[in-house]
Design an enzyme around this catalytic site. Sequence first.
Site, PDB file in Angstrom:
ATOM      1  CD  GLN A 130      -2.907  -1.127   0.230  1.00  0.00           C
ATOM      2  OE1 GLN A 130      -3.219  -0.063  -0.277  1.00  0.00           O
ATOM      3  NE2 GLN A 130      -3.458  -2.271  -0.122  1.00  0.00           N
ATOM      4  CB  THR A 131       0.513   4.550  -1.453  1.00  0.00           C
ATOM      5  OG1 THR A 131       0.809   3.938  -2.701  1.00  0.00           O
ATOM      6  CG2 THR A 131       1.202   5.896  -1.375  1.00  0.00           C
ATOM      7  N   GLY A 189      -3.060   7.451  -2.843  1.00  0.00           N
ATOM      8  CA  GLY A 189      -2.958   6.065  -2.424  1.00  0.00           C
ATOM      9  C   GLY A 189      -2.776   5.149  -3.611  1.00  0.00           C
ATOM     10  CB  SER A 190      -0.950   2.381  -4.356  1.00  0.00           C
ATOM     11  OG  SER A 190      -0.773   1.345  -5.294  1.00  0.00           O
ATOM     12  N   GLY A 191      -3.771   1.121  -5.322  1.00  0.00           N
ATOM     13  CA  GLY A 191      -4.703   0.012  -5.245  1.00  0.00           C
ATOM     14  C   GLY A 191      -4.157  -1.253  -5.859  1.00  0.00           C
TER      15      GLY A 191
END
EC number: 3.5.2.6
Length: 313
Positions: A130-131, A189-191
């Site tokens: 995750q970010t 964020g990152s997914g």
Amino acid sequence: MQRIGVTDYTILGTVKGAELELVRFTHPFMGFDVPAILGDHVTRMPVPVPFTPRLPRPGRLCDRSEIRPGKPLTRLARTALICRALIRRWMARTSYSDSVNCHTQPISAIFDYKDLRFEPPSNRISPAGQTSVDRLLQLSQGQAVEGQSAVARLTGEKKNHPGAQYANRLSPRIANNHPATQQTLFELGSGAKERNAINVSYLTALGTPGFTLMLPARMLCGIVSDNNFTQKQLCPSPARCTRGPAEPAKRGPWLEPGLVIRKDGLRTGKLLSSLRGLCLTVLRFQPTVPCFCRLALSSSVAISSTGLVNFSR
């Protein structure tokens, strides 16, 4: 710039050895200042032989330097490495005729007009994939306030986004600024952790009525707007979000009451409108109440105090 009829602009500086100019002009349709980089630097920038076409780590794109009118921008030799990698990356996606559209953004950074700083974007990837959200920018009347937040998991899962607890994830200084104060909050964020997800970045905005956001048109995969920010699933394949209108059952339950902005700038839905100009998609929030909005992006992003989103990957 010719596409939207811009004839007058101010030169803020030049990039040494890259045939680039950093300019600023007033958007004829929206009325705000827009920073831009002019020049066909991707195919002309010299690439040292020892460099290999691989990208550096996030946050290592360029050095920290000052931008002053009439003086060149100092940069690391690593910028040439980035441009060489970008040539191979973008050849299959677009043509070189619109180089300002896609090739200048990956080596851009945050432009803060308050003191004309030039700094690279930064993010940290946690071991879980995750970010870790280490930068929050709060925009109010064009002024940006930076803050720190805890790790936010932007995977689209319901358990990770309870609306009542969202503000508690942020730092106390940022969480106290409720959307009712007519301020806008951004989060990166990152997914990529989801099984069927593509490695994209998601930009979460707490938008207020009349807020304007600009971003490069070709980098936007899709956008989902939701007043509650709960019980919504991100599209497992952002490419599917850009093929035009489709049945909600085929696209996922998150389309209702949300909306999707396609790559070509056309819009579906009634909460948000878009405008194409100078390789940018201008998104203007027009809800009656403050609402959450999530954008699916195909690269990491850095947000400036003017709302311009630059991409670096």
